[in-house]
Design an enzyme around this catalytic site. Structure first.
Site, PDB file in Angstrom:
ATOM      1  N   TYR A 109     -11.371 -10.380  11.780  1.00  0.00           N
ATOM      2  CA  TYR A 109      -9.972 -10.214  11.374  1.00  0.00           C
ATOM      3  C   TYR A 109      -9.293  -9.290  12.374  1.00  0.00           C
ATOM      4  CZ  TYR A 109      -5.743  -8.836   9.055  1.00  0.00           C
ATOM      5  OH  TYR A 109      -4.415  -8.607   8.794  1.00  0.00           O
ATOM      6  N   GLU A 197      -1.011 -11.553  13.446  1.00  0.00           N
ATOM      7  CA  GLU A 197      -2.308 -11.601  12.772  1.00  0.00           C
ATOM      8  C   GLU A 197      -3.121 -12.784  13.291  1.00  0.00           C
ATOM      9  OE1 GLU A 197      -3.239 -10.930   8.199  1.00  0.00           O
ATOM     10  OE2 GLU A 197      -2.948 -13.055   8.581  1.00  0.00           O
TER      11      GLU A 197
END
Ligand code: GDP
Ligand code: MN
Length: 392
Positions: A109, A197
């Site tokens: 992530y 992201e």
């Protein structure tokens, strides 16, 4: 402002982030053709909507053949996907991203956000990617690594390397990770982003990094100087109420209540929403009509508020400094005539030309409810609301 995954990947790739090859498709035939262009092997078909959590909602699928791609594309296009981020209304799929499949060994992530506390861009990363950050923060908070970037120095390489080590990366991945971080940071800063992201940033079977998903959102107040970003806007993915307001240059945020608000000044709009709540009501929207609002602008504000079928009463609250109460009052009267208004309207005027404004309201012959103070106006709006069926 949000953009689609394929647009974010396109931007990030230009800054140097490694992404898989892919093509856009608006029909099952185009999807099949895209698969053929990618070599006809295993492809991932991905619904392009402004939301994460598509995987678990059935919006991402690995397909082994061109026929599978065509069939899945036909199934997805036009469908409304409800994810954990969209709300119950969901978002409709109008385009697909067809991408070469990646052999995933590990999912990382990686997020860049604005940390309001330190007033800096902050990197958040975890070696256990794939799931949404909210879920990660709940189930595996210890895996999260945070790093704040000093705006004077920018992202420096030793910081990026330190992050790579803390995620357990090794060998060629470290250089690739540094390149990826640098690219994300530059894209964030140069394009006035609010969020970047990559989830997952995959480590492939061959040990290389590649961005399998990408999300970017931008500061709407900076769009005036980022026409190339503004051009990526997809009104089909936005709240129709907000899209209409945007087109008219009004600051509008749709909410869930039934009291439509037309107010000047963001601070006064917030205060009015608080007063409505205090009086036992629920605002249907935030709307800042801005300074120097002409009668025409007031009419546009009415039209915008009325696009929301939940609105049962309208509250106009103006503290006129740059504005003029008589203009606003004339706008209210004009709105009644042009829009064919049938709902009760509460008007509270204060400031420049207030006497002229109140006179126009008084002598209009329309069923307008006048209020002198903000508190009175909020109470009057709550009283004028169509009565909900009383609870037992
Ligand atoms: P999201 O659910 O909206 O965040 O969509 P993602 O693009 O992140 O896709 C969801 C999941 O699908 C990812 O976390 C991956 O596990 C999986 N996925 C996406 N692309 C590929 C791929 O090329 N190969 C494989 N094996 N899995 C993929
Ligand atoms: Mn994802």
């Amino acid at each position: 402002m949000d953009i689609h995954e394929h647009q974010a990947k396109d931007i990030l790739a230009q800054f140097g982030v490694p992404v898989p090859k892919g093509h856009l498709a608006y029909s099952p035939e185009q999807a099949a053709y895209a698969c053929r262009q990618l070599g006809g092997g295993i492809c991932v078909v991905k619904a392009q909507i402004h939301s994460g959590g598509r995987g678990e909602a059935g919006g991402v699928k690995l397909c082994k053949t061109e026929d599978e791609v065509r069939a899945y594309a036909a199934d997805l296009l036009g469908k409304t996907l409800v994810t954990r981020q969209t709300g119950a209304g969901g978002k409709t799929v109008h385009r697909l991203w067809i991408e070469e499949a990646t052999d995933i060994a590990q999912e990382i992530y990686l997020g860049f956000v604005l940390d309001r506390k330190s007033e800096r861009i902050m990197i958040v990363a975890s070696g256990h990617g794939g799931m949404e950050i909210e879920e990660l923060a709940e189930t595996d908070p210890d895996s999260l690594v945070r790093m704040v970037i000093d705006p004077a120095a920018g992202l420096v390489d030793y910081q990026a390397r330190e992050l790579a080590f803390r995620l357990g990366l090794s060998g060629k991945q470290i250089a690739q990770f540094v390149t990826t971080l640098r690219a994300c940071y530059r894209a964030y800063r140069d394009l006035d982003a609010m969020m970047v992201e990559i989830n997952p940033l995959a480590i492939t079977g061959a040990g290389d990094l590649v961005a399998l998903d990408a999300k970017m959102s931008f500061d709407t107040n900076a769009l005036y100087r980022r026409p190339q970003v503004e051009a990526l806007r997809d009104p089909g993915q936005e709240d129709p109420r907000e899209a209409m307001a945007h087109d008219h240059g009004l600051a509008y945020v749709g909410l869930d209540g039934d009291i439509g608000c037309i107010i000047n000044g963001a601070g006064l709009a917030m205060a009015t929403m608080d007063m409505i709540k205090l009086a036992g009501g629920e605002p249907a929207n935030f709307l800042d009509i801005g300074g120097g609002a002409s009668p025409e602008r007031v009419v546009t504000a009415f039209r915008t508020v009325l696009t929301d079928p939940k609105v049962g009463v309208i509250l106009v609250n103006i503290f006129a400094g740059i504005n003029r109460c008589d203009w606003i009052a004339r706008g209210v009267v004009q709105a009644y005539e042009e829009v064919g208004l049938t709902l009760p309207v509460v008007v509270r005027l204060s400031g420049t030309n207030v006497e002229e404004g109140r006179e126009i309201i008084r002598t209009s012959g329309l069923p307008l409810i006048s209020a002198d103070t903000l508190a009175e106006a909020a109470k009057a709006a709550v009283r004028a609301r169509p009565q909900p069926i009383a609870a037992e």
